[in-house]
Design a protein around this motif. Sequence first.
Motif, short mmCIF file in Angstrom:
data_model
loop_
_atom_site.label_atom_id
_atom_site.label_comp_id
_atom_site.label_asym_id
_atom_site.label_seq_id
_atom_site.Cartn_x
_atom_site.Cartn_y
_atom_site.Cartn_z
N ILE A 293 24.16 -38.94 1.38
CA ILE A 293 23.71 -38.65 0.02
C ILE A 293 22.66 -37.55 -0.05
CG2 ILE A 293 24.28 -40.93 -0.91
CD1 ILE A 293 21.38 -41.75 -0.56
N SER A 294 21.96 -37.29 1.06
CA SER A 294 20.94 -36.24 1.01
C SER A 294 20.45 -35.92 2.40
CB SER A 294 19.75 -36.67 0.13
OG SER A 294 19.14 -37.82 0.67
N ALA A 295 19.70 -34.81 2.47
CA ALA A 295 19.05 -34.41 3.72
C ALA A 295 17.76 -33.70 3.35
CB ALA A 295 19.94 -33.49 4.54
N SER A 296 16.73 -33.91 4.15
CA SER A 296 15.43 -33.34 3.83
C SER A 296 14.59 -33.24 5.09
CB SER A 296 14.72 -34.22 2.80
OG SER A 296 13.40 -33.77 2.55
N THR A 297 13.58 -32.38 5.06
CA THR A 297 12.62 -32.35 6.16
C THR A 297 11.56 -33.42 5.98
OG1 THR A 297 11.34 -30.67 4.99
CG2 THR A 297 12.94 -29.89 6.63
N LYS A 298 11.62 -34.15 4.89
CA LYS A 298 10.65 -35.20 4.61
C LYS A 298 11.25 -36.56 4.94
CE LYS A 298 7.66 -37.08 0.99
NZ LYS A 298 7.24 -36.96 -0.42
N GLU A 299 10.56 -37.34 5.74
CA GLU A 299 11.05 -38.67 6.09
C GLU A 299 10.59 -39.67 5.04
OE1 GLU A 299 11.08 -41.87 9.80
OE2 GLU A 299 9.77 -40.12 9.86
N LEU A 300 11.52 -40.41 4.49
CA LEU A 300 11.24 -41.41 3.48
C LEU A 300 11.62 -42.80 3.98
CD1 LEU A 300 12.60 -39.75 0.20
CD2 LEU A 300 10.23 -39.87 0.98
N VAL A 334 37.28 -48.43 1.15
CA VAL A 334 36.02 -49.01 0.67
C VAL A 334 34.93 -47.95 0.66
CG1 VAL A 334 34.24 -50.75 1.12
CG2 VAL A 334 36.65 -51.31 1.49
N ALA A 335 34.93 -47.10 1.69
CA ALA A 335 33.93 -46.02 1.74
C ALA A 335 34.09 -45.08 0.54
CB ALA A 335 34.08 -45.24 3.05
N LYS A 336 35.32 -44.82 0.14
CA LYS A 336 35.54 -43.96 -1.03
C LYS A 336 34.98 -44.61 -2.29
CE LYS A 336 40.00 -43.04 -0.54
NZ LYS A 336 41.32 -42.39 -0.78
N GLN A 337 35.07 -45.93 -2.39
CA GLN A 337 34.48 -46.64 -3.52
C GLN A 337 32.95 -46.50 -3.51
OE1 GLN A 337 35.89 -50.69 -3.38
NE2 GLN A 337 38.05 -50.08 -3.40
N LYS A 338 32.38 -46.57 -2.31
CA LYS A 338 30.92 -46.39 -2.17
C LYS A 338 30.52 -44.96 -2.56
CE LYS A 338 30.09 -50.52 -0.56
NZ LYS A 338 29.29 -51.50 -1.32
N LEU A 339 31.38 -43.98 -2.25
CA LEU A 339 31.11 -42.61 -2.66
C LEU A 339 31.06 -42.49 -4.17
CD1 LEU A 339 30.82 -39.57 -2.03
CD2 LEU A 339 33.33 -39.45 -1.96
N VAL A 340 31.97 -43.16 -4.85
CA VAL A 340 31.98 -43.16 -6.32
C VAL A 340 30.68 -43.77 -6.84
CG1 VAL A 340 33.08 -44.12 -8.38
CG2 VAL A 340 34.49 -43.22 -6.51
N GLU A 341 30.24 -44.86 -6.24
CA GLU A 341 29.00 -45.50 -6.66
C GLU A 341 27.81 -44.56 -6.49
OE1 GLU A 341 28.41 -49.18 -4.61
OE2 GLU A 341 30.41 -49.95 -5.10
N LYS A 343 27.81 -41.31 -6.50
CA LYS A 343 27.87 -40.24 -7.50
C LYS A 343 27.49 -40.76 -8.88
CE LYS A 343 31.01 -37.14 -5.10
NZ LYS A 343 32.21 -36.29 -5.16
N GLN A 344 27.84 -42.00 -9.19
CA GLN A 344 27.44 -42.59 -10.47
C GLN A 344 25.94 -42.74 -10.57
OE1 GLN A 344 29.77 -46.21 -10.44
NE2 GLN A 344 31.50 -45.25 -11.53
N LYS A 345 25.27 -42.87 -9.43
CA LYS A 345 23.81 -42.97 -9.40
C LYS A 345 23.14 -41.59 -9.49
CE LYS A 345 22.95 -47.44 -8.76
NZ LYS A 345 22.01 -48.24 -9.58
#
Length: 368
Positions: A293-300, A334-341, A343-345
């Motif tokens: 979902i993302s990539a950053s130089t900041k660790e969260l 199932v992973a594709k369903q998680k991808l949809v979720e 993107k909805q977020k």
Amino acid sequence: MFKRIVFVAIAMHFLSGYSQGQKFKVVLDAGHGGKDYGAVYHGNIEKNIALQTTLRVGAILEKDPQIDVVYTRKSDVFIELQQRANIANKSKGSIFVSMHCNANKNQAASGNETYVMGITRNASNLEVAKNENEVVTLETNYKIKYDGFDPNSPESVIGISILQEEHLDQSIELAGRVQEFFTKKTDNKNRGVKQAGFLVLRQITMPRVLIEMGFVSNKEEGEFLNSEEGQDKLAEAIASAILDYKNEFFNPSNNDNIKEDIKVVEQKAETIVKETPKTVKSPEKGIIFKVQISASTKELSTAPSNFKGLSPISLEQVGNLYKYYYASEKNYEVAKQKLVEAKQKGYNTAFIVAYKDGIKISITDAIK
């Protein structure tokens, strides 16, 4: 004005992913043009080489019905850097590829290299960015339009890079492929994937790379760049890299077109990220699909509150880059369903990645 950018908090940025319901849109940018000649050595003119090679790349890509090609210029005209970004963003491109030729006072310098946006204090990288950014001085009111940017100031070049983490991971993927196919299609020296601050890339909202196809200042290499044979080979390499990238990220179920050498690309990208991936948890056995979902130089913290309520979130560190993933599924559907979720977020550029026993593999291999 750029010195204050250092203190801007680095936010989470998202990487591009694509669905099969849309076309893969490639924005091709022929560097320089019109009154901006670029580098000129031994009768070899950068703006002409860039344009002719760009048109050749476009002609190859346009044969693929899944691809739309957008050009920032198709003739010898001057296009401001800001306008190039506007063209790319308005087209809602999938990737942006800017083509250039290198030059150096040391006329023995040779080879090709591909740049992504990033922070660097490497003198040679800064010099390349400085040379390419000098075109901005041909634009009216450039200091106002580009927030006081000074092409002769290393601080300005570094400053614009700090704001440009978005799509870094996939830009590196694309750049690695470009260098890989240069090696396959030409005999020219592979100078690797590098980072620097380029104005033409700074406001583009998609994975983006700037390719230095070779040195016009090197007499022998300049002749190659200026020849039809050379431009054909370069165009074939760049187009092959784009197609390879498209097949992996845009249409992962297209088994017939996927290349089997994607792991080589990840090794070449280590010219930027030299450490091997380190996962926080022990690797899961078997085939696992996750949604990046993302990539950053900041660790969260991976707490759901940091990721719009999504859970579970896992973290992978590659060098100084942190990649964040949602879910961990053994079933691709199932992973594709998680991808949809995801993107909805609001994670509109999320995409699926696959692992086998904790080692990243291509989606196609995982599905097989």
